[in-house]
Design a protein around this motif. Sequence first.
Motif, PDB file in Angstrom:
ATOM      1  N   LEU A  16      33.709  73.145 -17.208  1.00 25.24           N
ATOM      2  CA  LEU A  16      32.730  73.935 -17.685  1.00 25.24           C
ATOM      3  C   LEU A  16      32.711  73.704 -19.148  1.00 25.24           C
ATOM      4  N   GLU A  17      31.711  73.936 -19.671  1.00 24.51           N
ATOM      5  CA  GLU A  17      31.299  74.146 -21.305  1.00 24.51           C
ATOM      6  C   GLU A  17      32.371  75.219 -21.682  1.00 24.51           C
ATOM      7  N   PHE A  18      32.555  74.760 -23.058  1.00 22.30           N
ATOM      8  CA  PHE A  18      33.708  75.534 -23.837  1.00 22.30           C
ATOM      9  C   PHE A  18      33.703  77.061 -23.634  1.00 22.30           C
ATOM     10  N   ARG A  19      32.568  77.648 -24.117  1.00 21.28           N
ATOM     11  CA  ARG A  19      32.530  79.196 -23.659  1.00 21.28           C
ATOM     12  C   ARG A  19      32.423  79.624 -22.425  1.00 21.28           C
ATOM     13  N   ASP A  20      31.839  78.810 -21.626  1.00 19.77           N
ATOM     14  CA  ASP A  20      31.880  79.257 -20.117  1.00 19.77           C
ATOM     15  C   ASP A  20      33.261  79.329 -19.455  1.00 19.77           C
ATOM     16  N   ARG A  21      33.984  78.271 -20.074  1.00 22.60           N
ATOM     17  CA  ARG A  21      35.592  77.921 -19.726  1.00 22.60           C
ATOM     18  C   ARG A  21      36.139  79.282 -20.047  1.00 22.60           C
ATOM     19  N   ILE A  22      36.185  79.485 -21.521  1.00 24.29           N
ATOM     20  CA  ILE A  22      36.854  80.595 -21.941  1.00 24.29           C
ATOM     21  C   ILE A  22      36.551  81.927 -21.154  1.00 24.29           C
ATOM     22  N   ALA A  23      35.306  82.115 -20.906  1.00 26.79           N
ATOM     23  CA  ALA A  23      34.983  83.334 -20.239  1.00 26.79           C
ATOM     24  C   ALA A  23      35.510  83.422 -18.876  1.00 26.79           C
ATOM     25  N   ARG A  24      35.401  82.227 -18.240  1.00 23.69           N
ATOM     26  CA  ARG A  24      35.923  82.167 -16.781  1.00 23.69           C
ATOM     27  C   ARG A  24      37.378  82.327 -16.787  1.00 23.69           C
ATOM     28  N   THR A  25      38.013  81.831 -17.755  1.00 20.28           N
ATOM     29  CA  THR A  25      39.576  81.624 -17.620  1.00 20.28           C
ATOM     30  C   THR A  25      40.088  83.221 -18.096  1.00 20.28           C
ATOM     31  N   GLN A  26      39.428  83.675 -18.927  1.00 21.32           N
ATOM     32  CA  GLN A  26      39.775  85.360 -19.294  1.00 21.32           C
ATOM     33  C   GLN A  26      39.660  86.248 -18.135  1.00 21.32           C
ATOM     34  N   ARG A  27      38.498  86.077 -17.297  1.00 19.27           N
ATOM     35  CA  ARG A  27      38.604  86.762 -15.974  1.00 19.27           C
ATOM     36  C   ARG A  27      39.643  86.512 -15.086  1.00 19.27           C
ATOM     37  N   VAL A  28      40.016  85.135 -14.908  1.00 22.67           N
ATOM     38  CA  VAL A  28      41.277  85.195 -14.121  1.00 22.67           C
ATOM     39  C   VAL A  28      42.433  85.514 -14.422  1.00 22.67           C
ATOM     40  N   VAL A  29      42.458  85.907 -16.106  1.00 25.46           N
ATOM     41  CA  VAL A  29      43.677  86.506 -16.492  1.00 25.46           C
ATOM     42  C   VAL A  29      43.788  87.979 -16.230  1.00 25.46           C
ATOM     43  N   GLN A  30      42.425  88.379 -16.148  1.00 20.77           N
ATOM     44  CA  GLN A  30      42.396  89.816 -16.098  1.00 20.77           C
ATOM     45  C   GLN A  30      42.754  90.089 -14.330  1.00 20.77           C
ATOM     46  N   ASN A  31      42.235  89.340 -13.643  1.00 21.33           N
ATOM     47  CA  ASN A  31      42.455  89.579 -12.133  1.00 21.33           C
ATOM     48  C   ASN A  31      43.889  89.270 -11.814  1.00 21.33           C
ATOM     49  N   ALA A  32      44.586  88.429 -12.535  1.00 20.28           N
ATOM     50  CA  ALA A  32      45.884  87.962 -12.211  1.00 20.28           C
ATOM     51  C   ALA A  32      46.761  89.146 -12.781  1.00 20.28           C
ATOM     52  N   VAL A  33      46.413  89.741 -13.958  1.00 19.73           N
ATOM     53  CA  VAL A  33      47.152  91.024 -14.157  1.00 19.73           C
ATOM     54  C   VAL A  33      46.860  92.045 -13.236  1.00 19.73           C
ATOM     55  N   ALA A  34      45.966  92.336 -12.847  1.00 19.88           N
ATOM     56  CA  ALA A  34      45.394  93.634 -12.036  1.00 19.88           C
ATOM     57  C   ALA A  34      46.150  93.344 -10.705  1.00 19.88           C
ATOM     58  N   GLY A  35      46.256  91.858 -10.152  1.00 14.18           N
ATOM     59  CA  GLY A  35      46.995  91.827  -8.891  1.00 14.18           C
ATOM     60  C   GLY A  35      48.462  91.359  -9.126  1.00 14.18           C
ATOM     61  N   GLY A  36      49.089  91.429 -10.067  1.00 16.26           N
ATOM     62  CA  GLY A  36      50.344  91.065 -10.310  1.00 16.26           C
ATOM     63  C   GLY A  36      50.831  89.509  -9.987  1.00 16.26           C
ATOM     64  N   GLU A  37      49.752  88.710 -10.074  1.00 18.02           N
ATOM     65  CA  GLU A  37      50.085  87.306  -9.795  1.00 18.02           C
ATOM     66  C   GLU A  37      50.570  86.556 -11.120  1.00 18.02           C
ATOM     67  N   THR A  38      51.871  86.746 -11.276  1.00 16.69           N
ATOM     68  CA  THR A  38      52.517  86.170 -12.686  1.00 16.69           C
ATOM     69  C   THR A  38      52.259  84.608 -12.803  1.00 16.69           C
ATOM     70  N   ASP A  39      52.787  83.962 -11.645  1.00 18.30           N
ATOM     71  CA  ASP A  39      52.504  82.623 -11.935  1.00 18.30           C
ATOM     72  C   ASP A  39      51.126  82.155 -12.161  1.00 18.30           C
ATOM     73  N   VAL A  40      49.967  82.547 -11.793  1.00 21.20           N
ATOM     74  CA  VAL A  40      48.801  82.075 -12.130  1.00 21.20           C
ATOM     75  C   VAL A  40      48.417  82.752 -13.531  1.00 21.20           C
ATOM     76  N   LEU A  41      48.985  83.897 -13.749  1.00 16.05           N
ATOM     77  CA  LEU A  41      48.721  84.657 -15.199  1.00 16.05           C
ATOM     78  C   LEU A  41      49.273  83.418 -16.211  1.00 16.05           C
ATOM     79  N   VAL A  42      50.530  82.941 -16.158  1.00 16.52           N
ATOM     80  CA  VAL A  42      51.159  82.040 -16.990  1.00 16.52           C
ATOM     81  C   VAL A  42      50.193  80.713 -17.373  1.00 16.52           C
ATOM     82  N   GLU A  43      49.833  80.273 -15.943  1.00 19.03           N
ATOM     83  CA  GLU A  43      48.822  78.886 -16.061  1.00 19.03           C
ATOM     84  C   GLU A  43      47.641  79.317 -16.735  1.00 19.03           C
TER      85      GLU A  43
END
Length: 767
Positions: free
Chosen positions: A419-446
């Motif tokens: 994705l474009e830069f800003r879209d990529r940042i926004a999508r990745t940050q949402r992955v971080v949020q869901n990984a923290v909420a779901g306790g998925e540490t390996d995905v969170l690190v990635e």
Amino acid sequence: MAVTKDGLRAGLAAAWKLDPINPGGGAEPFMSAMGALLPDAEALGDPEMLFRVRLGYAFSLHFKGWKKHSGEVMGERLGVLRACVLMWHAEPHHHRESDVRAMWSQIYNVVDWYVRFDVEPAERVHRLLDELERYCPPTRRWTRFALDNARMKLAARGGDIAEVERLWRLLDAQGPPEEHLYPDGFACAVATMWERLGYPDRAAAALAPVAAGQIRMATKNVWEADLIMPYLRLGRVEEAVALHERTYRHPDLKLEGVAAHLEFCARTGNVERGMDVLRRNVLRLGSNCNYVEEMWTAAAAALLCGRVCELGLDREWYWPCLCDDPGCERQVLMSHAKLGGTLHWGAIGLARRIDRMDGVSHLAERIEALVLAEPLADGVELPRGDGPSARPAAPPLAPHLDAADADGLRRELGLARPLEFRDRIARTQRVVQNAVAGGETDVLVEARFMLLDDMLAERCETWRAQLFTLLDELFRLHGERPGLLSADRVGVLWAALPVTMDRVLARSGPHLRQIRDLLDRAEACRRPGTDDLHHVRWYRAEAAARAGDADALRAAWEEFRELPEAGRYAGREFVLRRVKWLADLGCDEEALGELDEGDEREDLLLMPYLRAGLVEKAREVHERTYRTAGRDPGGHRAVGVLRGDGRAGARGADRPAGPRPVHPPGRRRLPLRPAARVRGGAAGERRARGGRARRTGDPARRRGLPRGGRLVVRPDGRRDPQVPRPARTAVGRAPRHVRPHPCRAGTRGRLTAERPENAVMAGRAGQ
């Protein structure tokens, strides 16, 4: 079909039923119905019906949005109301008293909009008030009261205490208002005004009748919130605590009340409670600071964020997004350092703009004083609340990302990479949020390392607060679970540390307490046989230099010198950086010993030479090095001091004395908006504000000149760059869209509802 008076009256009654406050009503149908009646009323020519239709149409414009600025609507509304005033003034016996009262109520709403919301210059508002007073007979006592109240608010905006006191005595002698203003709302507004001017005793006195029950509550004003800070300043701490406990979770808090609770928590040491208040009202803060009330609330929130950072309590949290746009680019990862900086400069920017319009400096000084305010009663204990925690254990799932398991989140990361830069940042940050909420540490690190790779790019230099928070979270994770990160990823962390520190120490960003805490965490994770400890101790010294603590700098430097020689920090770049530290802190002896005589960067020693009394040496260094000062200003700020002794020659004689402001490399200047055009009459004047100029190719840029510049060939053959003088900016602001972002939850529609003292019967007397 011929228009009749009865038919027009029936149509007007049907249009009022479409008022948005009525069941089945709506803004668009209401405006359309009122607008359709206006040509018929003008064609009929009946004064009474034309007056009532114009009044209804002016009220319907209250619900109309705008594309660039509220002047597009408020100017039209004021023009219609001005026509009503002229009709009433010419033939007052044709119009009902209820309609006339509603007309003046709407006029006061428009004037108040110019005073407190989308502000206009004070001189222009005074001219409008003068014209309105010419048409308002002395027999309309409460209309004159409302106009004088507007003048008092305008004087308070400019810090004219004497005028505020004069008008306040005049209004106070007449008692609570009976028309146009609700008595309890008027008392709350006056108390807020005196509190912001620094008179807590008068603020408490203004609300004393309300607190005693002498004034009937006609609105949903939470008047107790307006007494919290006056009581705290007056030393009535227990009463202030009781009012805070009673109202901090109230659903009808106005922005003024939110600001009072945030300031109370920040100045009594209860930052945890303040974080709770901030979390409850974060979508109402108005980080763009478009209005005066948003400005004061943003300043109070910036004060709280500063206290949170100062106490080392800042952690990454998640901005709640309420929009339903699947392509939303809003970044959800947030920190109090980033939010506080955004709110601080937004509030200061609006205050300075208003001050420039009014020719004063009052608002900017008051806002800056609020942001930097010291504790009033630090250590005040609050009863333990039973509400939700300010920092919940796990965030909710991101609203624009359905994936919550490890496989789904990795799939989302794969989709985010191209994705474009800003879209990529926004999508990745949402992955971080869901990984923290779901306790998925390996995905969170990635996901965090994917964000780190993006943030380290040079184009993200202005995102230093986000980069710092991201690196801080990774070091926290590494310290809590040492075996989680591979050796390569730990190496990436340590490679990112110098880049991050260079960015955050060179410009405003995280609090020094946060920087020192990160360095402590990094030192605990250092790797043997590497330069990790060199990084930590070098930046500890630089942090001491930024704090202006010469003794701490000397101690940190001695600790650094105890380490084995490191090639990175023995380079010339770091030697020059250390010379700048020492010169800035007045450690002249150490600075003079760092560079050899005749060094090409000896200009860094200009101030030490001057302070040591070596004026001739400083002059010689200046003459030798001033031609290269454009590459790095270095020590040439001393040229004003050299010229001040009368012996520096003619160079720069046309420049003002003292140091000249230097913009750091890479610091973008905000583009100037084009000048606005003023059109319309004195009462119905409107500004047509332009938006930002479109970025197009500029030949000056290709020649290395500023935008719009040109080369001027002088008679001696020299070619000098000439930069055009920027056009004077008018009162306008950046373009505003018809509908605000859904995450701001309809700010404009909420403003009047939150200020019942301005609802003024809502001008619905024409029903």
